[in-house]
Each structure stands twice: as C-alpha cells, then as structure tokens.
Scaffold this motif. Sequence first.
Motif, PDB file in Angstrom:
ATOM      1  N   GLY A  87      64.237  83.701  23.761  1.00 44.88           N
ATOM      2  CA  GLY A  87      64.158  84.404  25.032  1.00 44.88           C
ATOM      3  C   GLY A  87      63.236  83.731  26.029  1.00 44.88           C
ATOM      4  O   GLY A  87      62.749  82.615  25.817  1.00 44.88           O
ATOM      5  N   LEU A  88      63.011  84.448  27.121  1.00 44.42           N
ATOM      6  CA  LEU A  88      62.189  83.909  28.207  1.00 44.42           C
ATOM      7  C   LEU A  88      60.721  83.883  27.831  1.00 44.42           C
ATOM      8  O   LEU A  88      60.216  84.820  27.202  1.00 44.42           O
ATOM      9  CB  LEU A  88      62.367  84.759  29.470  1.00 44.42           C
ATOM     10  CG  LEU A  88      63.761  84.822  30.076  1.00 44.42           C
ATOM     11  CD1 LEU A  88      63.767  85.737  31.282  1.00 44.42           C
ATOM     12  CD2 LEU A  88      64.249  83.436  30.450  1.00 44.42           C
ATOM     13  N   GLY A  89      60.023  82.834  28.250  1.00 49.58           N
ATOM     14  CA  GLY A  89      58.587  82.772  28.065  1.00 49.58           C
ATOM     15  C   GLY A  89      57.916  83.851  28.903  1.00 49.58           C
ATOM     16  O   GLY A  89      58.403  84.207  29.971  1.00 49.58           O
ATOM     17  N   ASP A  90      56.795  84.365  28.428  1.00 49.29           N
ATOM     18  CA  ASP A  90      56.151  85.473  29.123  1.00 49.29           C
ATOM     19  C   ASP A  90      55.003  85.056  30.033  1.00 49.29           C
ATOM     20  O   ASP A  90      54.413  85.891  30.704  1.00 49.29           O
ATOM     21  CB  ASP A  90      55.671  86.525  28.129  1.00 49.29           C
ATOM     22  CG  ASP A  90      54.622  86.003  27.164  1.00 49.29           C
ATOM     23  OD1 ASP A  90      54.294  84.799  27.213  1.00 49.29           O
ATOM     24  OD2 ASP A  90      54.131  86.805  26.350  1.00 49.29           O
ATOM     25  N   HIS A  91      54.685  83.765  30.045  1.00 51.37           N
ATOM     26  CA  HIS A  91      53.593  83.296  30.909  1.00 51.37           C
ATOM     27  C   HIS A  91      53.858  81.857  31.343  1.00 51.37           C
ATOM     28  O   HIS A  91      54.644  81.146  30.722  1.00 51.37           O
ATOM     29  CB  HIS A  91      52.243  83.395  30.181  1.00 51.37           C
ATOM     30  CG  HIS A  91      52.117  82.401  29.056  1.00 51.37           C
ATOM     31  ND1 HIS A  91      52.666  82.620  27.823  1.00 51.37           N
ATOM     32  CD2 HIS A  91      51.537  81.176  29.007  1.00 51.37           C
ATOM     33  CE1 HIS A  91      52.405  81.573  27.043  1.00 51.37           C
ATOM     34  NE2 HIS A  91      51.732  80.679  27.734  1.00 51.37           N
ATOM     35  N   ALA A  92      53.189  81.469  32.416  1.00 50.28           N
ATOM     36  CA  ALA A  92      53.202  80.072  32.867  1.00 50.28           C
ATOM     37  C   ALA A  92      51.861  79.464  32.471  1.00 50.28           C
ATOM     38  O   ALA A  92      50.861  80.173  32.311  1.00 50.28           O
ATOM     39  CB  ALA A  92      53.394  79.997  34.376  1.00 50.28           C
ATOM     40  N   GLU A  93      51.850  78.151  32.306  1.00 54.88           N
ATOM     41  CA  GLU A  93      50.601  77.471  31.970  1.00 54.88           C
ATOM     42  C   GLU A  93      50.572  76.095  32.605  1.00 54.88           C
ATOM     43  O   GLU A  93      51.597  75.576  33.044  1.00 54.88           O
ATOM     44  CB  GLU A  93      50.434  77.358  30.453  1.00 54.88           C
ATOM     45  CG  GLU A  93      51.480  76.498  29.771  1.00 54.88           C
ATOM     46  CD  GLU A  93      51.293  76.419  28.265  1.00 54.88           C
ATOM     47  OE1 GLU A  93      50.625  77.281  27.673  1.00 54.88           O
ATOM     48  OE2 GLU A  93      51.820  75.460  27.684  1.00 54.88           O
ATOM     49  N   ARG A  94      49.369  75.543  32.669  1.00 57.49           N
ATOM     50  CA  ARG A  94      49.191  74.159  33.109  1.00 57.49           C
ATOM     51  C   ARG A  94      48.019  73.572  32.342  1.00 57.49           C
ATOM     52  O   ARG A  94      47.133  74.284  31.869  1.00 57.49           O
ATOM     53  CB  ARG A  94      48.970  74.074  34.612  1.00 57.49           C
ATOM     54  CG  ARG A  94      47.682  74.687  35.091  1.00 57.49           C
ATOM     55  CD  ARG A  94      47.517  74.523  36.586  1.00 57.49           C
ATOM     56  NE  ARG A  94      46.345  75.266  37.025  1.00 57.49           N
ATOM     57  CZ  ARG A  94      45.935  75.312  38.259  1.00 57.49           C
ATOM     58  NH1 ARG A  94      46.587  74.656  39.195  1.00 57.49           N
ATOM     59  NH2 ARG A  94      44.868  76.007  38.581  1.00 57.49           N
ATOM     60  N   HIS A  95      48.043  72.246  32.226  1.00 53.63           N
ATOM     61  CA  HIS A  95      47.041  71.520  31.450  1.00 53.63           C
ATOM     62  C   HIS A  95      46.418  70.459  32.349  1.00 53.63           C
ATOM     63  O   HIS A  95      46.938  69.341  32.449  1.00 53.63           O
ATOM     64  CB  HIS A  95      47.693  70.886  30.222  1.00 53.63           C
ATOM     65  CG  HIS A  95      48.571  71.832  29.470  1.00 53.63           C
ATOM     66  ND1 HIS A  95      48.075  72.856  28.706  1.00 53.63           N
ATOM     67  CD2 HIS A  95      49.920  71.948  29.414  1.00 53.63           C
ATOM     68  CE1 HIS A  95      49.079  73.543  28.194  1.00 53.63           C
ATOM     69  NE2 HIS A  95      50.216  73.004  28.613  1.00 53.63           N
ATOM     70  N   PRO A  96      45.325  70.786  33.036  1.00 49.52           N
ATOM     71  CA  PRO A  96      44.750  69.858  34.000  1.00 49.52           C
ATOM     72  C   PRO A  96      44.194  68.564  33.392  1.00 49.52           C
ATOM     73  O   PRO A  96      44.108  67.553  34.075  1.00 49.52           O
ATOM     74  CB  PRO A  96      43.640  70.657  34.677  1.00 49.52           C
ATOM     75  CG  PRO A  96      43.491  71.918  33.924  1.00 49.52           C
ATOM     76  CD  PRO A  96      44.651  72.075  33.020  1.00 49.52           C
ATOM     77  N   ALA A  97      43.861  68.574  32.081  1.00 47.72           N
ATOM     78  CA  ALA A  97      43.235  67.403  31.467  1.00 47.72           C
ATOM     79  C   ALA A  97      44.225  66.324  31.052  1.00 47.72           C
ATOM     80  O   ALA A  97      43.815  65.212  30.730  1.00 47.72           O
ATOM     81  CB  ALA A  97      42.408  67.832  30.255  1.00 47.72           C
ATOM     82  N   GLY A  98      45.523  66.633  31.038  1.00 48.38           N
ATOM     83  CA  GLY A  98      46.464  65.601  30.623  1.00 48.38           C
ATOM     84  C   GLY A  98      47.873  66.122  30.489  1.00 48.38           C
ATOM     85  O   GLY A  98      48.137  67.325  30.590  1.00 48.38           O
ATOM     86  N   ASP A  99      48.784  65.201  30.248  1.00 46.69           N
ATOM     87  CA  ASP A  99      50.198  65.521  30.092  1.00 46.69           C
ATOM     88  C   ASP A  99      50.435  66.275  28.786  1.00 46.69           C
ATOM     89  O   ASP A  99      49.650  66.179  27.842  1.00 46.69           O
ATOM     90  CB  ASP A  99      51.033  64.245  30.061  1.00 46.69           C
ATOM     91  CG  ASP A  99      50.953  63.438  31.338  1.00 46.69           C
ATOM     92  OD1 ASP A  99      50.568  63.999  32.385  1.00 46.69           O
ATOM     93  OD2 ASP A  99      51.275  62.236  31.285  1.00 46.69           O
ATOM     94  N   GLU A 100      51.567  66.988  28.742  1.00 43.62           N
ATOM     95  CA  GLU A 100      51.988  67.689  27.534  1.00 43.62           C
ATOM     96  C   GLU A 100      53.389  67.196  27.163  1.00 43.62           C
ATOM     97  O   GLU A 100      54.278  67.140  28.010  1.00 43.62           O
ATOM     98  CB  GLU A 100      52.039  69.199  27.777  1.00 43.62           C
ATOM     99  CG  GLU A 100      52.609  69.983  26.600  1.00 43.62           C
ATOM    100  CD  GLU A 100      52.748  71.458  26.897  1.00 43.62           C
ATOM    101  OE1 GLU A 100      52.224  72.255  26.117  1.00 43.62           O
ATOM    102  OE2 GLU A 100      53.379  71.812  27.921  1.00 43.62           O
ATOM    103  N   LEU A 101      53.583  66.862  25.897  1.00 44.77           N
ATOM    104  CA  LEU A 101      54.896  66.485  25.381  1.00 44.77           C
ATOM    105  C   LEU A 101      55.508  67.708  24.716  1.00 44.77           C
ATOM    106  O   LEU A 101      54.872  68.351  23.871  1.00 44.77           O
ATOM    107  CB  LEU A 101      54.766  65.354  24.360  1.00 44.77           C
ATOM    108  CG  LEU A 101      56.065  64.910  23.674  1.00 44.77           C
ATOM    109  CD1 LEU A 101      57.007  64.264  24.681  1.00 44.77           C
ATOM    110  CD2 LEU A 101      55.759  63.966  22.523  1.00 44.77           C
ATOM    111  N   VAL A 102      56.746  68.056  25.102  1.00 41.18           N
ATOM    112  CA  VAL A 102      57.484  69.166  24.501  1.00 41.18           C
ATOM    113  C   VAL A 102      58.750  68.594  23.877  1.00 41.18           C
ATOM    114  O   VAL A 102      59.550  67.958  24.566  1.00 41.18           O
ATOM    115  CB  VAL A 102      57.843  70.246  25.556  1.00 41.18           C
ATOM    116  CG1 VAL A 102      58.674  71.355  24.925  1.00 41.18           C
ATOM    117  CG2 VAL A 102      56.590  70.808  26.207  1.00 41.18           C
ATOM    118  N   VAL A 103      58.910  68.817  22.575  1.00 36.27           N
ATOM    119  CA  VAL A 103      60.061  68.316  21.823  1.00 36.27           C
ATOM    120  C   VAL A 103      60.831  69.515  21.283  1.00 36.27           C
ATOM    121  O   VAL A 103      60.257  70.368  20.604  1.00 36.27           O
ATOM    122  CB  VAL A 103      59.616  67.427  20.638  1.00 36.27           C
ATOM    123  CG1 VAL A 103      60.830  66.884  19.888  1.00 36.27           C
ATOM    124  CG2 VAL A 103      58.696  66.314  21.091  1.00 36.27           C
ATOM    125  N   CYS A 104      62.127  69.580  21.559  1.00 39.87           N
ATOM    126  CA  CYS A 104      62.977  70.630  20.996  1.00 39.87           C
ATOM    127  C   CYS A 104      63.342  70.212  19.571  1.00 39.87           C
ATOM    128  O   CYS A 104      63.900  69.142  19.357  1.00 39.87           O
ATOM    129  CB  CYS A 104      64.232  70.820  21.848  1.00 39.87           C
ATOM    130  SG  CYS A 104      65.342  72.089  21.206  1.00 39.87           S
TER     131      CYS A 104
END
Length: 156
Positions: A63-80
Amino acid sequence: MRLVDNERKSMDLRTTPVHLGRGSTAKPVEGFAWHPDVLQAYSAAVASDGAEGRMVMIFDGDGLGDHAERHPAGDELVVCLSGSVTVTRDVDGLPDRVRLGPGEATINPAGVWHVVDMEGPASILAITATLGTDHRPRTDLRPTEPVGAPHPEEAP
C-alpha cells in the motif's frame, strides 16, 4: 539498542538493520525499533561516522507509504526485491515517479523529499544516509493517479 562487533551468525535485515560505518565496518543493530528513544540511541552510537554512516534494512509492505522523508547527509539507494514499488520524489514542487520491479533500483538524491508506495505485497532494500533524516506526514506527495498507472510517456 546496541551495535554488535564481529557478528558471525545470520540476521534478518527486516528486524536487525546493519550500520555501515567509517573504516569499512559493518555492525548489526540489535534491538532496533522505530521509537524515538531507540532512534536517538542509534544516532548517538554512530555519530562518529558522520555523513559517511549508512543503515541497511529490508522493508516489507503493501500500500501507500504513510510519510515522506529526506536524507540531507547523503543519497539513498532503494532496491525492489519483490513485488512492485513506486518511488515518488518532490523535484522543485513536481512529483517525479520511478516504478521499480524485482532487481530494479533508484537513487534518492540527498535532501530530496520522497515516498515509497508498494503495489501489493512488496519488499525493498534501502541503504540510507541516516544522519539528520527528516520525516513529515504524507500529505503533499500523494499520487494523483492510482499507484501503478502508466506515466504519460509510457501510455500506448
């Protein structure tokens, strides 16, 4: 919550994330939970890694994520890992959507607000620069079309 040195047994990244730190260290985070006290203890324990520290964790959902986020210190890798997910980033006030299937990945740039929507049961692996991570309620990045709908450039 404690960082474990020299762990030699298997672990489940769904419940026990691993912290990657300076000096190419990898330490399981035992007793991790999404609770303010635990998050504060984790931040204090890895503070010496600064912006170089990363958390590696698997998330399962539907389902839908319930929050937004950000990471000011660096990039984030998301792998399905399984299923299908859509990562929506706020780029100059406009939604930028990337749909991922098993084995596909995307990078959320440092400081960019993003949400992850799982289309049916799905799993992702995230490698995140956690220092200074911000969260906010999910109100402004909600998809304007159903999750999984083709983007205009993908329509037949």
